[in-house]
Design a protein around this motif. Structure first.
Motif, PDB file in Angstrom:
ATOM      1  N   MET B 163      49.978  44.097  33.487  1.00 17.50           N
ATOM      2  CA  MET B 163      49.296  44.112  34.793  1.00 17.50           C
ATOM      3  C   MET B 163      50.297  44.344  35.917  1.00 17.50           C
ATOM      4  SD  MET B 163      46.121  41.492  35.005  1.00 17.50           S
ATOM      5  CE  MET B 163      44.593  41.850  34.101  1.00 17.50           C
ATOM      6  N   MET B 168      48.853  45.437  39.391  1.00 17.21           N
ATOM      7  CA  MET B 168      47.744  44.489  39.546  1.00 17.21           C
ATOM      8  C   MET B 168      48.316  43.104  39.882  1.00 17.21           C
ATOM      9  SD  MET B 168      45.509  45.750  36.228  1.00 17.21           S
ATOM     10  CE  MET B 168      44.062  44.684  36.469  1.00 17.21           C
ATOM     11  N   SER B 170      48.861  39.376  39.170  1.00 13.54           N
ATOM     12  CA  SER B 170      48.872  38.692  37.876  1.00 13.54           C
ATOM     13  C   SER B 170      49.930  37.598  37.852  1.00 13.54           C
ATOM     14  CB  SER B 170      49.175  39.747  36.799  1.00 13.54           C
ATOM     15  OG  SER B 170      49.364  39.152  35.545  1.00 13.54           O
ATOM     16  N   VAL B 327      44.401  44.802  28.668  1.00 16.52           N
ATOM     17  CA  VAL B 327      44.311  44.821  30.134  1.00 16.52           C
ATOM     18  C   VAL B 327      43.165  45.726  30.586  1.00 16.52           C
ATOM     19  CG1 VAL B 327      45.516  45.563  32.239  1.00 16.52           C
ATOM     20  CG2 VAL B 327      46.699  44.139  30.538  1.00 16.52           C
ATOM     21  N   ALA B 331      40.251  44.553  33.024  1.00 13.92           N
ATOM     22  CA  ALA B 331      39.987  45.270  34.278  1.00 13.92           C
ATOM     23  C   ALA B 331      38.530  45.700  34.371  1.00 13.92           C
ATOM     24  CB  ALA B 331      40.910  46.487  34.386  1.00 13.92           C
TER      25      ALA B 331
END
Lengths: 333, 333
Positions: B163, B168, B170, B327, B331
């Protein structure tokens, strides 16, 4: 192991409810309750003989048990005088208060000088092993609840008492402070370190005669997010042969958790049984224990009949009806 | 909170495996690993620059982390010399050893004199609340296993790393000593007192941005009778939005429990998901992580394809293949 019998200290309990620990001892182990010690202004009465320390000692009492909640989170000066005098008279002290006896330097000093013990039953007093899952001899019954505080301890005590009345081999295994004070020993499971929870339950319910039943005091609920880990450890460490489902039908949400609904008895059964069978593939659900204190006699009977028909299991309120039918169910497996 | 970056102490590690904690730090948080400190006879090498204390200090290292298991259950005289010198040089010390730094009077005295901290990550260093079950903002993912030690920590670290690579939001949330040393903070859940387990997990994974993912390090297994209570507390305290099922397909019985078979992945799913939905009704099972280290590449691929078809979920070995598809699955929810 707390030395029995007890002198039950009611202190200045404002009312009967404040003395519920002492009441539990008197109800379930009357042979442990030699007398009661009440201070001025005490609003509770167990119907036991009022004794001073000397009388109780002469009558054989070995431990002064604090059977009442304290107020304001401190052990008052007035209580202290009695507790110190009891130690000087040769009594051990036992307490389930949040305020620990061992945190009071004067009590510690006097206990040491007098060679007496201070038992804080909220804290573990043994080193427990990691659970090994090895099958133990003897039988075990565990009450599991749709929620906390739905009558699991009462159910286990009532079944133990009924078995003893019938001459069956039976032990109540305490896992909380009230239960520990009632029986004089046990494991305060909520205070055990995580890794040792299941091992503590194995330790508490060792090998026994094939026809002996341990009635393990339940804690929490698989559906109560605050305490479910403790319940899980009881289910796996206890490796029960039998589960009793416990319920309080008027509860609007999980205790202390607004917004969390109680599960149905079916959901409790379908969740708890497969988990119990991990530790003991022979485990069965044998009965339902309902706390109907907030229902009328008529409502209670109707509710129990409906549950019994729906679940295909004996459904009783052991407080109203005794635990006979639950014991019958255990005896049949 | 342990101060970073670290100098990794490998001591006299007999081989690479003995330094697996240091290896984990170097693999997952290379920015925290300034250098390695090796003593005579050290058989491990992380490929980091060898540094003495003065060099490491100059390079910015703030904590000497014991990244190696000790032998014989004592902290040796040879280690002691280095640890004392490190404190005198101004390093904090951090350790996951069973032998606690705080139980060594000389280390305590020197640490105090130097104003340095001793971190024993096996013990909690905070007072945790009782869990309240209130829904928190942000997303949480928890790996649950058919058994202990099947790759739950690795899976969470790999998903967190993937991530972060994608930009992202995380965090890896450590619940065991290795994870805590890797990230510099966390909760040693197996050492927390029973009543506070779920609350500690809530505390560890607080409110966060709506698009932030916590990857909570799993512990134990619902099917491992020694530790299932800890797993239960993670499931309820973590209130995960997503579960990853973890498995090691060559294991013959539950770790340390001969006679206890591993459950199927289906049974794990059907047990863990309804329990997780007690705390978070939206929770989903999103993928399977398989530790295929004991399979050949060909066997591993065949096994993963079979699981994927059977379960209808992405099935990967994050060590061989990365965590990208897991992931992707997160997502998508």
């Amino acid at each position: 192991m707390i030395k029995t019998p007890y002198l039950l200290f009611l202190g200045d309990a404002p009312d009967q409810l404040a003395a519920k620990v002492a009441q539990g001892i008197k109800d379930w182990r009357p042979q442990n309750a030699v007398g009661q010690y009440r201070m001025e202004g005490c609003g509770a009465d167990l119907g036991l003989r009022d004794m001073d320390l000397v009388e109780a000692k002469a009558a054989g009492a070995k431990t002064l048990v604090i059977g009442v909640a304290n107020r304001g989170g401190v052990i008052s000066k007035e209580w202290k005088k009695v507790l110190v005098a009891a130690l000087e008279e040769g009594f051990d002290l036992a307490s389930g208060l949040h305020n620990l006896l061992r945190d009071e330097p004067d009590l510690v000093a006097v206990a040491e000088a007098c060679g007496c013990a201070l038992h804080d039953v909220r804290l573990p007093d043994a080193k427990y092993p990691i659970a090994n899952g090895v099958k133990r001899t003897g039988k075990r019954c565990l009450a599991v609840g749709t929620d906390c505080s739905v009558g699991k301890m009462y159910t286990a005590l009532a079944m133990d008492a009924e078995m003893k009345t019938r001459g069956m081999k039976s032990s109540f295994r305490a896992t909380g402070q009230t239960g520990i004070l009632i029986t004089g020993n046990g494991v305060p499971l909520d205070a055990v370190v995580a890794d040792f929870m299941a091992g503590a339950v194995e330790w508490l319910t060792p090998d026994n005669d094939d026809d002996h039943w341990d009635h393990i005091e339940g804690q929490g609920s698989l559906f109560h997010v605050s305490y479910s880990g403790v319940t899980m450890a009881l289910i796996h460490g206890g490796q029960p042969d039998a589960l009793i489902l416990c319920h309080e039908p008027t509860r609007e949400h999980m205790r202390g958790l607004p917004g969390f609904a109680l599960p149905s008895l079916e959901k409790l059964r379908d969740t708890a049984l497969p988990l119990a069978q991990v530790a003991n593939p022979e485990c069965e659900v044998v009965g339902v224990s309902v706390n109907t204190q907030h229902l009328s006699e008529e409502e209670a009977n109707a509710y129990l009949a409906e549950v019994e028909a729906r679940m295909g299991l004996p459904a009783v309120d052991p407080f109203r009806q005794g635990a006979g039918r639950l014991v019958d169910a255990l005896a049949a497996i």
